[in-house]
Scaffold this active site. Structure first.
Site, PDB file in Angstrom:
ATOM      1  CD  GLU A 353      -3.085  -1.122   2.216  1.00 46.24           C
ATOM      2  OE1 GLU A 353      -2.713  -0.162   3.224  1.00 46.24           O
ATOM      3  OE2 GLU A 353      -3.987  -1.577   2.354  1.00 46.24           O
ATOM      4  CD  GLU A 441      -4.457  -5.474   3.858  1.00 45.75           C
ATOM      5  OE1 GLU A 441      -3.126  -5.512   3.577  1.00 45.75           O
ATOM      6  OE2 GLU A 441      -4.775  -4.447   4.380  1.00 45.75           O
TER       7      GLU A 441
END
Ligand code: IDC
Length: 637
Positions: A353, A441
């Site tokens: 991320e 995710e």
């Protein structure tokens, strides 16, 4: 009755028949929780639940399933008869040992007439006799042939030590059963003359009726075709799985028993190995690099042994820009891709991320270099690329995707209690632009990984992912005291989990993965909605089209409907592409369509296949085709 009315009724009848064929009679549906002798955690729990819910197997009485009892021939005839829709054949005297009025009388008549189960040479049927594993395979094989199902799977029985002992009559059937995953081996053996318990029968039947599974042994090396992830034969696949927590913090969950249970009982087909790069114990900070790599190696091996895909995740987070540890990433992925170049089940996620203002162009430059390094070893493994703002700004990647490499996907992460319509719309728009998206995710709580669960939003997300065939991985495999952990903090087990060990997130996930998550009254609604004509069937050449309205609303005075299609190839050979026309009662306007090429001609919607879903095996189906139209006044059939 007007001609049109007759056709309409006929259509509904065919449709009911079709639904009945694929789902079995619903009349005897049974809730697995009613059985006192079947418990969550039993290896057969999920399959017994499955065949019970479909009404294919009922208990020996209201509260007993008798999983260990041997299956009898009369019982099997009944199961197959239910599977075929229990049409009214009437009892006919054929076998002296099958009297009228017994629960299996009609089923035995049917099974004999259809040639699915034959009697003995001496003219009897032996309804109370036991069945062997190879006999069951042979009967399912005949059933599959009879109903035009794909029987081309061909597994090598000689890979099993006792493969040579399969009887001649059952060789084709057992090869097919092994090849299609219906028989997976009994402690490493086929055990062809072994008895079939009711639990084993439930399991084989559940596998028989389940859609082909997504697993490396079945779907092979993955690749990306357009926006879709596909298996080696070009059919679109959807992965659903679980991410570990940080490997450095929760290494104990990387064990083979745990992975086995997640695969066999939870239906998981992908595991993500999350290796933080910068937090405490991180790979690029104070972590033990060799120990972390060995954990990844173990995880990759266990995933392979358990027939699951696996994602090696370079989990950047507090190191918000992947360029911060670019050199370490290059070395790491060079090493991993050299080791796993020939493994079909490995995917690489190169930056979890990016955040804190890291721009797409910075990520892109990092990605291009790391992808180049991976491609020097592994020419075709699927690579997942993170996107700006904690992997949410997929639109930025869609506007400027990476070129020059195949098999890339872009990640989108969501936490359902924080991210809702805005992010879903962002995702839908990027998909419509053709961006291949992978949800590597997600959580059903808030973005901290903690806080309250929002089940309504969680279900909305999953519906969208299912609609668009998008793969997803849930965070996280641990008992940490946070909402996103799948196990309760009090659970110290690292395998052999039971229902009472699951957190609320764990319970939601288990139910979702095993298909027990139900929209309220969905079972009944299916039948009702057919009556109210929003589920229709038509046939175009060899393709049977099943259409269903998923959603409808009013806009600018017109009814807008979102349709979902299932296509079935009724021919006895595979087709390589399809081309269908759907007539409406009046002119339509198309606002979007997916998994097909769409053109509108007045009242007719014309859809042709995409490269990845054109091939339909004989008797096979293609789903996830959907479109939104306004006007039309319904499909004309
Ligand atoms: C969280 C963990 C938490 C840990 C923290 C480290 O759940 O136990 O202390 O990371 O900073 C993400 C990240 C993922 C986060 C998760 C929840 O990819 O690492 O895990 N999350 O905050 N993105 C959105 C949420």
């Amino acid at each position: 009755m007007k001609g049109f009315e007759i056709f309409k009724r006929l259509g509904i009848f065919i449709c009911v028949l079709f639904i009945t064929l694929i789902t079995g009679t619903r009349a005897h549906a049974k809730d697995v929780r009613d059985y006192a002798d079947v418990h969550p955690g039993d290896w057969f729990y999920r399959t017994v639940a499955d065949v019970s819910e479909k009404g294919l197997m009922t208990g020996t009485d209201d509260t007993t399933f008798a999983p260990a009892q041997n299956l009898e021939r009369g019982q099997l005839a009944t199961i197959l008869y239910r599977m075929a829709g229990s049409s009214d054949t009437g009892y006919v005297y054929i076998f002296p040992d099958v009297a009228d009025g017994v629960f299996y009388s009609e089923a035995v008549t049917w099974a004999y007439q259809e040639g699915v189960i034959t009697g003995y040479k001496d003219g009897t049927f032996g309804p109370g006799d036991k069945i062997t594993r190879e006999q069951l395979a042979a009967m399912l094989y005949r059933y599959a042939e009879k109903w035009g199902m794909d029987t081309s799977a061909d597994g090598s029985i000689y890979e099993y030590p006792d493969g040579g002992s399969v009887s001649d009559f059952a060789k084709d059937a057992v090869s097919w059963a092994v090849g299609s995953g219906i028989i997976k081996g009994d402690k490493g053996n086929i055990n062809p003359q072994g008895d079939v318990s009711r639990a084993v029968c439930a399991t084989m039947i559940a596998r028989f009726i389940a859609p082909p599974s997504v697993a490396p042994s079945v779907t092979g090396a993955l690749h990306v075709d357009g926006a879709r992830l596909c298996g080696s034969d070009g059919t679109a696949v959807q992965l659903k799985g679980i991410s570990t927590h940080g490997l450095a913090w929760f290494p104990e969950y990387v064990n083979e028993d745990c992975f086995r249970q997640l695969h066999e009982e939870w239906n998981v087909n992908v595991i993500r190995l999350a290796m933080y790069t910068a937090e405490s114990g991180g790979y690029c900070t104070d972590g033990d690099r060799e120990a972390l790599k060995n954990l990844i190696r173990d995880g990759v091996t266990y995933a392979k042994n358990q027939d699951m895909y696996v994602i090696i995740d370079w989990h950047i987070l507090s190191d918000f820009n992947p360029n911060m540890h670019r050199n370490e990433a290059i070395d790491f992925f060079a090493e991993m891709s050299a080791e796993y170049a020939d493994e079909n089940h490995v995917l690489y996620e190169i930056c979890n991320e990016p955040n804190s203002g890291t721009r797409w162009e910075e990520i892109k430059s990092y990605a291009e270099e790391v992808i180049g390094v991976i491609r020097a070893h592994d020419e075709d493994g699927v690579i997942l690329v993170g996107t700006p703002n904690w992997s949410q700004f997929v639109d930025e990647a869609a506007a400027d995707p990476i070129t020059g490499y195949d098999n890339l996907m872009y990640t989108l992460h969501y936490y359902a209690a924080t991210h809702t319509d805005d992010l879903r719309n962002r995702m839908a728009a990027a998909l419509n632009k053709g961006l291949p998206i992978f949800v590597s995710e997600y959580g059903i709580c808030d973005a901290s990984g903690n806080g309250a669960i929002n089940e309504e939003q969680a279900n909305k997300w999953m519906e969208l992912l299912d609609d668009r065939g998008i793969s997803s991985v849930a965070w996280n495999l641990s008992n940490k005291g946070e909402t996103s952990a799948l196990f309760k903090e009090s659970c110290s087990k690292t395998s052999g989990f039971e229902e009472s060990d699951l957190s609320d997130s764990g319970k939601w996930l288990y139910a979702m993965l095993t298909g027990e998550r139900r929209q309220p009254d969905s079972g009944e609604k299916e039948e009702d909605s057919m009556e109210s004509e929003d589920k229709v069937c038509l046939t175009d050449g060899d393709i049977r089209i099943q259409a269903r309205i998923k959603n409808s609303w009013q806009a600018e005075g017109k009814k807008v409907c979102q349709y979902e299609l299932n296509l079935k190839n009724m021919a006895d050979k595979a087709c390589e592409s399809w081309d269908i026309e759907i007539p409406f009662h009046s002119n339509i306007t198309l606002s979007s369509g997916w998994n097909g090429n769409y053109t509108v001609d007045g009242k007719v919607l014309h859809i042709t296949s995409k490269e990845y879903n054109g091939r339909i095996p004989a008797g096979g189906t293609v789903s996830d085709i959907g479109f939104i139209v306004s006007g039309g006044d319904g499909i004309k059939f």
